[in-house]
Design an enzyme around this catalytic site. Structure first.
Site, PDB file in Angstrom:
ATOM      1  N   GLU A 180       0.213  -2.109   4.619  1.00  0.00           N
ATOM      2  CA  GLU A 180       0.147  -2.171   3.071  1.00  0.00           C
ATOM      3  C   GLU A 180       1.327  -3.074   2.582  1.00  0.00           C
ATOM      4  O   GLU A 180       1.138  -4.563   2.511  1.00  0.00           O
ATOM      5  CB  GLU A 180       0.180  -0.960   2.383  1.00  0.00           C
ATOM      6  CG  GLU A 180      -0.372  -0.883   0.953  1.00  0.00           C
ATOM      7  CD  GLU A 180      -0.818   0.280   0.430  1.00  0.00           C
ATOM      8  OE1 GLU A 180      -0.840   1.330   1.244  1.00  0.00           O
ATOM      9  OE2 GLU A 180      -1.211   0.429  -0.720  1.00  0.00           O
TER      10      GLU A 180
ATOM     11  N   GLU B 187       7.462   8.789  -0.778  1.00  0.00           N
ATOM     12  CA  GLU B 187       6.373   8.506  -1.690  1.00  0.00           C
ATOM     13  C   GLU B 187       5.690   9.756  -2.289  1.00  0.00           C
ATOM     14  O   GLU B 187       5.260   9.720  -3.335  1.00  0.00           O
ATOM     15  CB  GLU B 187       5.376   7.794  -0.577  1.00  0.00           C
ATOM     16  CG  GLU B 187       3.755   7.465  -1.451  1.00  0.00           C
ATOM     17  CD  GLU B 187       2.764   6.876  -0.784  1.00  0.00           C
ATOM     18  OE1 GLU B 187       3.087   6.951   0.725  1.00  0.00           O
ATOM     19  OE2 GLU B 187       1.870   6.048  -1.111  1.00  0.00           O
TER      20      GLU B 187
HETATM   21  C1  BGC Z   1       0.705   2.401  -2.891  1.00  0.00           C
HETATM   22  C2  BGC Z   1       1.355   2.539  -4.058  1.00  0.00           C
HETATM   23  C3  BGC Z   1       0.300   1.909  -5.140  1.00  0.00           C
HETATM   24  C4  BGC Z   1      -0.717   2.933  -5.187  1.00  0.00           C
HETATM   25  C5  BGC Z   1      -1.871   2.559  -6.159  1.00  0.00           C
HETATM   26  C6  BGC Z   1      -0.815   3.129  -2.837  1.00  0.00           C
HETATM   27  O1  BGC Z   1      -1.562   2.867  -1.632  1.00  0.00           O
HETATM   28  O2  BGC Z   1       1.494   2.565  -1.587  1.00  0.00           O
HETATM   29  O3  BGC Z   1       2.381   2.658  -4.127  1.00  0.00           O
HETATM   30  O4  BGC Z   1       0.851   1.812  -6.367  1.00  0.00           O
HETATM   31  O5  BGC Z   1      -1.522   2.717  -3.935  1.00  0.00           O
HETATM   32  O6  BGC Z   1      -2.795   3.332  -6.263  1.00  0.00           O
END
Ligand code: BGC
Length: 885
Positions: A461, A730
């Site tokens: 990502e 997260e």
């Molecule tokens: C990301 C996030 C992001 C989110 C939004 C994720 O996969 O890591 O931090 O804001 O998706 O849906």
């Protein structure tokens, strides 16, 4: 004697070849005796000794921050020097130290270099060896000055006469490549010699051609299939003649030891394939092929404006024996970067590394969180000599690594990479857990500010998610000097913005079918992040640059209103990762996504109005303010009862001004009772978390705010610290209370039901929840900028002791100099030492009770206390001390 001790522009001091933005000067003054600056005199010259003056200006007043320099427009390659003298209470200081700005190539016509690469590069189809390109050229006499202007399709590293030119990594960074390709400029005067010289470059896939996003198979070549180095070397010789060497058809290409390199997957370096000496004169390049030239319109090239990505730290590591005989490395800190390993083996010996953020209870590296990112480097040795192994064109997000090899591992160190921003602050208090959390947040910023603000540095990502960036913007600005970093990213944001709105990731690379544009709280980075940058730095640059984008975003929102005047019915990420949402559906937060959408609409309209007002655009301001009020009223009418049932709902109602002001105290009381009922447990996601403590404390609920801040069980900031975190997680429960690792299972947003291919989402390095640190600096540290006089020109100094935090030392490197507060509470006595830099003014709000007596020095004072520059000692008897219990 009074003096101007430092003069700076908006750029990092060592950056040359910048864009032709208005130069904004700031200076610091050392003058204990003088009261204030009453005037300033700025001079601009082409000559560091100011033999002749190009422009000058004398101003009346105390402005010493964000001063637009005189001198008019730049031409390409121009270098200007600046100095200033200040008038202090009518007396002029001597001239300041000199600073300079050198611009790069400003127009497409300046570029004669072409994009060159390996012909028939197999990397266009799948990962392949990195192209090497080179040119030999003669220099007839001594070089007086030389600049290399360079950019690339893909990442590059360039060398001159065998020496790598710069310590920049992954240059030219990641931007909206099809519209904006950044060029770097280096002073290479000292690297050239009379006779034969060689300019060379290595190309890596980088973000341009490497994998991006989470759909293997569709994730390479997002921007193009061909790499290309664009290099233009301009030399002035001692006879005054100018000679230019540019990348073109005359260059030759080959490949070498880098067999492949991908940001997500890692690299393979085979030293047996190295072409020794290829970057130096005298190398026999007869077998090299003529390069192929790739089409590129130089119109998209523009000079960089922010610090490059560099190695910013080197850390010692702990090595032990890991599973199956590997060397287990523990860096002791979750980082972005890689290992530098010295080994001794024999020709063909293999060294393979794997990286992870955490270790499974059974001892294996936890690789699942990387999703499809392989994050593994492989090295093959050429001989039995000690060899230093450092990966190329890749980086990993990790604390632990395993090294598998038959060779002898002689030494291991960890290299930390980041955009090389100056640290802006420090914080230390009597609460060890909070200190550790502050450090974790700072690390998450360092690890994620790699060229642009990313969500995470480890999995497939590492994208510029706008929601994460806006949530964290205020905190980012207090921890590091992020001004130019933001400005660069804001340009991409505006370029990628369409009538549908601002993308969820900038640069915009999320696949078709994903909710890509205009999501509430994500797209609003367009307004929130520039405003936060203005408040923290006092520079209007981000406002001037972004006002148009803000207006466009608000007008997109306008166009989506239904007959009832409200937005609704679209997918929203909403209060993403609300801990009460199903773990596999983080968008299903308690707080209604439509409420969030309308509230952020009102907020963006209001911020646009504020920005327009600062810039003197009165009509725009009035129009947007009335739209903001209208949206707030409609939103509150529709969702008043609902919003009052959740922490995020209450916090949004107060902090985004959705509830009428007279209802704020009552909503804050509701919020406090929700938090108390939860025993301080956080029940907010990405959007609510930055707002919840400000909403409580604005209305005096410090006991409750501290209850939440200092909670240690699951659903708290300090739970992460208790669980050994060194960066911000997260998910609130990334490690579950039983010590196991969260399964991270997630459903796809656009599907119903379970799917074995479902993505997995579990990062230990996501800064969004770290947004609380801005509150900590303002309330525990006690130092808050004020929007009316931003950049800490007026500072609200309001430390709030609590029973569990009895002292704190906080320093912020403001544009005026260091602002500092040391406070302690002992024996019913609060004492503080405040250092206010020249040009800044503090308004001290003492933590008093009815019985308190406040003294400044030996003067007894009553509120409010204004603190001019200098050092002040304050004491308060019977201070107010919040109690989280
Ligand atoms: C990301 C996030 C992001 C989110 C939004 C994720 O996969 O890591 O931090 O804001 O998706 O849906």
């Amino acid at each position: 004697m009074a003096a101007v001790t430092s003069l700076r522009t908006q750029y990092p001091n060592d950056l040359i070849g910048v864009d032709d933005d208005a130069v904004r000067l700031r200076w610091q003054i050392d003058a204990d005796d003088a009261r204030q600056q009453t005037g300033s005199h700025i001079q601009v010259s082409h000559d560091p000794d100011f033999g002749s003056v190009l422009a000058e200006r004398v101003d009346v007043g105390d402005r010493q921050l964000d001063c637009l320099a005189p001198g008019g427009e730049f031409v390409s390659r121009e270098r200007r020097f600046y100095r200033v003298m200040a008038e202090l209470d009518g007396v002029w200081t001597p001239w300041s130290p000199v600073c300079s700005v050198e611009v790069g190539l400003l127009t497409a016509d300046d570029w004669r270099a072409k994009a060159v690469t390996l012909p028939d590069d197999p990397g266009a189809i799948s990962m392949a060896p990195s192209p090497l390109v080179r040119a030999a050229f003669g220099v007839e006499s001594s070089v007086v000055s030389a600049r290399l202007y360079v950019t690339s399709l893909g990442a590059h590293s360039v060398a001159l006469n065998g020496k790598v030119i710069s310590d920049s990594l992954f240059a030219p960074g990641w931007s909206a490549y099809h519209q904006r390709l950044l060029a770097c400029t280096y002073d290479v005067t000292e690297m050239l010699v009379p006779g034969e010289n060689v300019l060379s470059g290595v190309l890596g896939d980088g973000w341009y051609r490497g994998r991006l996003g989470w759909n293997p198979g569709q994730d390479r070549c997002r921007y193009g299939t061909e790499l290309g180095l664009i290099a233009q070397l301009e030399m002035t010789l001692d006879d005054g003649s100018i000679h230019t060497v540019v990348s073109d058809e005359s260059w030759t290409a080959s490949t070498g030891s880098i067999r492949f390199a991908d940001i997500y997957d890692g690299c393979e370096i085979d030293f047996r394939e190295a072409q020794d000496g290829w970057t130096s004169p005298g190398f026999d390049a007869d077998s090299w092929k003529p390069v192929s030239v790739v089409d590129l319109d130089p119109v998209i090239i523009e000079p960089w404006i922010s610090a490059p990505i560099r190695q910013v730290k080197e850390l010692e590591v702990r090595c032990s024996e890991g599973p199956n005989g590997v060397v287990r490395v523990d860096v002791g800190q979750n980082i972005s970067g890689y290992l530098a390993i010295e080994v001794a083996g024999s020709a063909g010996s293999e060294v393979v590394t794997h990286h992870a953020e955490v270790v499974e209870p059974g001892g294996a590296l936890h690789l699942r969180a990387l999703r499809s990112a392989i994050a593994s480097d492989r090295f093959l040795l050429a001989d039995d000599q000690p060899t230093m192994l450092v990966p190329e064109f890749t980086f990993h997000g990790f604390r632990y690594a395993d090294i598998a090899t038959d060779a002898e591992v002689l030494s291991v160190r960890a290299i930390v990479i980041s955009s090389d921003l100056e640290e802006r602050s420090s914080f230390e208090c009597s609460h060890e857990g909070l200190n550790q959390f502050e450090s974790n947040v700072r690390w998450s910023q360092r690890d994620n500010f790699v060229g642009l603000p990313t969500d995470c540095p480890q999995r497939d990502e590492r994208l510029g998610w706008t929601g994460d960036a806006q949530a964290f913007a205020a905190t980012a600005n207090v921890l590091f000097d992020s001004h130019q970093f933001w400005l660069s990213w804001f340009r991409d944001l505006a370029l990628e913005q369409t009538e549908e709105g601002v993308p969820s990731v900038v640069p915009n690379v999320v696949l078709e079918g994903e909710p890509r544009m205009g999501r509430a709280g994500w797209a609003d980075a367009a307004t929130i992040a520039p405003w936060a940058t203005y408040e923290a730095t006092g520079s209007t640059a981000s406002l001037v640059q972004q006002l148009d984008s803000m207006i466009r975003w608000v007008s997109t929102l306008q166009s989506k209103r239904h007959d009832d005047g409200l937005l609704g019915g679209e997918f929203q990420f909403g209060d993403w990762l609300d801990p009460d949402a199903p773990a596999s559906e983080p968008w299903k937060a308690k707080t209604d996504g439509d409420f969030i959408a309308n509230a952020f609409f009102s907020h963006s309209a209001r911020l646009t109005a504020e920005v327009a007002a600062v810039l003197g655009e009165t009509a725009i301001s009035v129009e947007h303010r009335s739209l903001a009020d209208e949206m707030a009223a409609l939103t509150w009418e529709r969702w008043r009862d609902h919003a009052r049932t959740t922490q995020t709902g209450c916090a949004v109602a107060i902090e985004l001004g959705i509830a009428p002001v007279e209802e704020h105290p009552e909503v804050a009381t509701m919020l406090a009772s929700l938090v108390r009922a939860a025993d301080g447990a956080v029940s907010t996601g990405f959007l609510g978390t930055p707002l919840v403590l400000p909403a409580l404390s604005r209305h005096g609920h410090f006991d409750t705010a501290y209850l939440m801040l200092l909670r240690t069980g699951v659903r708290s900031w300090l739970y992460q610290v208790e669980n050994d975190a060194t960066t911000v997680w997260e998910r609130w429960d990334a490690i579950l209370p039983d010590g196991s690792i969260h399964d991270g299972i997630m459903k796809s947003i656009d599907e119903q039901g379970e799917n074995p291919e479902d993505p997995h989402m579990l990062s230990f390095n996501h800064y969004a929840y770290g947004a609380v640190i801005d509150w900590v600096y303002r309330n525990v540290g006690g130092l808050a900028p004020t929007i009316a006089a931003p950049g800490y020109r007026q500072v609200l100094i309001a430390p709030k002791p609590c029973t569990q935090i009895t002292n704190a030392t906080t320093a912020i490197a403001t544009g005026f100099g260091e602002l500092r507060l040391d406070w302690a509470v002992a024996d019913q006595q609060f004492t503080a030492t405040v250092v206010v830099p020249f040009g800044s003014q503090g308004s001290f709000s003492a933590p008093t009770t009815d019985q308190s007596v406040v003294t400044v020095g030996d003067r007894v004072v009553t509120k409010p206390i204004t603190l001019e520059h200098g050092t002040h000692h304050i004491a308060v008897t019977h201070p107010a001390v919040a109690s989280p219990s």
